[in-house]
Structures are given as C-alpha cells and as structure tokens.
Scaffold this motif. Structure first.
Motif, mmCIF file in Angstrom:
data_model
loop_
_atom_site.group_PDB
_atom_site.id
_atom_site.type_symbol
_atom_site.label_atom_id
_atom_site.label_comp_id
_atom_site.label_asym_id
_atom_site.label_seq_id
_atom_site.Cartn_x
_atom_site.Cartn_y
_atom_site.Cartn_z
ATOM 1 N N MET A 38 -10.095 -20.497 -21.332
ATOM 2 C CA MET A 38 -9.801 -21.124 -20.058
ATOM 3 C C MET A 38 -10.416 -20.270 -18.943
ATOM 4 O O MET A 38 -10.193 -19.072 -18.890
ATOM 5 N N GLU A 39 -11.175 -20.898 -18.091
ATOM 6 C CA GLU A 39 -11.775 -20.177 -16.967
ATOM 7 C C GLU A 39 -10.840 -20.255 -15.761
ATOM 8 O O GLU A 39 -9.998 -21.149 -15.681
ATOM 9 N N ASN A 40 -11.017 -19.308 -14.848
ATOM 10 C CA ASN A 40 -10.143 -19.297 -13.678
ATOM 11 C C ASN A 40 -10.873 -18.787 -12.447
ATOM 12 O O ASN A 40 -11.967 -18.233 -12.535
ATOM 13 N N TYR A 42 -7.672 -12.954 -21.614
ATOM 14 C CA TYR A 42 -6.251 -13.161 -21.840
ATOM 15 C C TYR A 42 -5.809 -14.400 -21.068
ATOM 16 O O TYR A 42 -6.134 -14.541 -19.891
ATOM 17 N N ASP A 43 -5.104 -15.306 -21.736
ATOM 18 C CA ASP A 43 -4.535 -16.478 -21.076
ATOM 19 C C ASP A 43 -3.090 -16.158 -20.708
ATOM 20 O O ASP A 43 -2.295 -15.799 -21.584
ATOM 21 N N PHE A 74 -6.902 -22.684 -12.593
ATOM 22 C CA PHE A 74 -7.398 -22.638 -13.966
ATOM 23 C C PHE A 74 -8.135 -23.921 -14.330
ATOM 24 O O PHE A 74 -7.685 -25.007 -14.013
ATOM 25 N N MET A 75 -9.266 -23.756 -15.002
ATOM 26 C CA MET A 75 -10.037 -24.896 -15.469
ATOM 27 C C MET A 75 -10.285 -24.749 -16.963
ATOM 28 O O MET A 75 -10.514 -23.635 -17.437
ATOM 29 N N PRO A 76 -10.253 -25.876 -17.705
ATOM 30 C CA PRO A 76 -10.591 -25.773 -19.141
ATOM 31 C C PRO A 76 -11.995 -25.200 -19.304
ATOM 32 O O PRO A 76 -12.893 -25.556 -18.564
ATOM 33 N N GLY A 77 -12.148 -24.298 -20.248
ATOM 34 C CA GLY A 77 -13.440 -23.660 -20.449
ATOM 35 C C GLY A 77 -14.145 -24.284 -21.559
ATOM 36 O O GLY A 77 -14.932 -24.129 -22.274
#
Length: 63
Positions: free
Chosen positions: A1-3, A38-39, A60-63
């Motif tokens: 997950m990207e942020n 780390y999520d 947060f965006m789905p990666g």
C-alpha cells in the motif's frame, strides 16, 4: 500500500519524531510506513490521518 505520509508530514512542518510522538509510536515506525515497508494498523492509520488533517482514503492508496 502506498501512502502520502511523508509529503503531508512535510507540508505540516513535522519531523518523523514529532508525528510519531503525536501518534504514540516510534520514529522508526513512521519511517517504515513512509517507505512502504510496514502497513499500519487501522487504528494507527486513522490517528495518522487525524494528525495530518486528512482522511485515511486520501492518505493511503492501493499499491
């Protein structure tokens, strides 16, 4: 997950250590989240969004 934590934290003028203290975690935790290693838990994700003045969906965006 990207942020977007690093970007939003810098816009607020906060150091990793300062954000970590506000969220009750270590600086290393913030660093790991920013580097997508780390999520965070859902509770921590909400706390980060609150401290950065945004929503979890925007942070947060789905990666």
């Amino acid at each position: 997950m990207e942020n977007k934590i690093r970007e939003m934290r810098r816009e607020k003028g906060l150091l990793q250590e300062q954000l970590a203290k506000k969220c009750g975690v270590s600086r290393q935790t913030i660093n790991a989240i920013e580097n997508n290693k780390y999520d965070p838990t859902l509770a921590l994700a909400f706390k980060l969004a609150q401290e950065l003045g945004t929503t979890v969906d925007d942070l947060f965006m789905p990666g």
